[in-house]
Design a protein around this motif. Structure first.
Motif, PDB file in Angstrom:
ATOM      1  N   LEU A   1       0.830  -1.215   0.000  1.00 40.29           N
ATOM      2  CA  LEU A   1       0.000   0.000   0.000  1.00 40.29           C
ATOM      3  C   LEU A   1       0.861   1.259   0.000  1.00 40.29           C
ATOM      4  O   LEU A   1       0.545   2.233  -0.690  1.00 40.29           O
ATOM      5  N   GLU A   2       1.930   1.251   0.773  1.00 41.50           N
ATOM      6  CA  GLU A   2       2.827   2.422   0.809  1.00 41.50           C
ATOM      7  C   GLU A   2       3.442   2.675  -0.565  1.00 41.50           C
ATOM      8  O   GLU A   2       3.581   3.823  -0.986  1.00 41.50           O
TER       9      GLU A   2
ATOM     10  N   HIS B   1       0.848   4.136  -2.732  1.00 44.61           N
ATOM     11  CA  HIS B   1       0.601   5.500  -2.272  1.00 44.61           C
ATOM     12  C   HIS B   1       1.644   6.460  -2.863  1.00 44.61           C
ATOM     13  O   HIS B   1       1.301   7.568  -3.282  1.00 44.61           O
TER      14      HIS B   1
ATOM     15  N   GLY C   1      -1.295   7.525  -4.835  1.00 41.39           N
ATOM     16  CA  GLY C   1      -2.021   8.255  -3.794  1.00 41.39           C
ATOM     17  C   GLY C   1      -1.516   9.663  -3.572  1.00 41.39           C
ATOM     18  O   GLY C   1      -2.256  10.637  -3.744  1.00 41.39           O
TER      19      GLY C   1
ATOM     20  N   ALA D   1      -5.748   5.548  -6.529  1.00 40.40           N
ATOM     21  CA  ALA D   1      -5.632   6.670  -5.592  1.00 40.40           C
ATOM     22  C   ALA D   1      -6.792   6.663  -4.605  1.00 40.40           C
ATOM     23  O   ALA D   1      -6.608   6.929  -3.410  1.00 40.40           O
TER      24      ALA D   1
ATOM     25  N   THR E   1      -8.318   4.040  -3.559  1.00 38.40           N
ATOM     26  CA  THR E   1      -8.047   2.953  -2.628  1.00 38.40           C
ATOM     27  C   THR E   1      -7.057   3.401  -1.561  1.00 38.40           C
ATOM     28  O   THR E   1      -7.188   3.048  -0.386  1.00 38.40           O
ATOM     29  N   CYS E   2      -6.068   4.217  -1.951  1.00 34.70           N
ATOM     30  CA  CYS E   2      -5.158   4.806  -0.964  1.00 34.70           C
ATOM     31  C   CYS E   2      -5.935   5.676   0.020  1.00 34.70           C
ATOM     32  O   CYS E   2      -5.680   5.649   1.230  1.00 34.70           O
TER      33      CYS E   2
ATOM     34  N   LEU F   1      -4.298   6.640   3.756  1.00 34.92           N
ATOM     35  CA  LEU F   1      -2.928   7.040   3.464  1.00 34.92           C
ATOM     36  C   LEU F   1      -2.797   8.490   3.007  1.00 34.92           C
ATOM     37  O   LEU F   1      -1.705   8.929   2.698  1.00 34.92           O
ATOM     38  N   GLN F   2      -3.871   9.228   2.956  1.00 35.22           N
ATOM     39  CA  GLN F   2      -3.807  10.583   2.428  1.00 35.22           C
ATOM     40  C   GLN F   2      -3.038  11.541   3.333  1.00 35.22           C
ATOM     41  O   GLN F   2      -2.602  12.588   2.885  1.00 35.22           O
TER      42      GLN F   2
END
Length: 112
Positions: A17-18, A21, A25, A101, A103-104, A109-110
């Motif tokens: 995920l990072e 992102h 993201g 984005a 999903t981030c 993660l924003q």
């Protein structure tokens, strides 16, 4: 030992995920600060992802959200895309870029 397996999945999913992102993201969120329309699109994609996971995954309550979101993103990325490089690119981003984005955003993660 078996209790360690879910934790390893969680760590792997968070790393994945990072990475997404960083490529989708963060650039999308930066571009969205100047574009209310893009911000709204990202919110809609995040809501759609939330609904897919809440309503479409029967085991969602037994698997961590990070693992579910990372699995969803991996499925999306089986059809590779080229990364977007700047805010102007995000103004006309394709569905897949916006979904990643979003999903981030759904993953929280924003703020990073």
């Amino acid at each position: 030992m078996f209790a360690l397996v879910p934790r390893l999945f969680e760590v792997s999913a968070r790393r994945y995920l990072e990475g997404i992102h960083r490529t989708h993201g963060a650039p999308a969120f930066a571009a969205a600060t100047a574009s209310p329309g893009l911000s709204a699109e990202l919110d809609q994609h995040a809501a759609a992802v939330r609904d897919i996971l809440d309503l479409g995954v029967t085991t969602a309550g037994r698997v961590s959200p990070a693992v579910l979101l990372a699995g969803y993103m991996r499925g999306l990325l089986e059809d590779r895309t080229t990364p977007l490089t700047g805010p102007a690119d995000w103004a006309c981003a394709e569905w897949l870029h916006l979904r990643l984005a979003g999903t981030c955003l759904q993953a929280g993660l924003q703020d990073r």
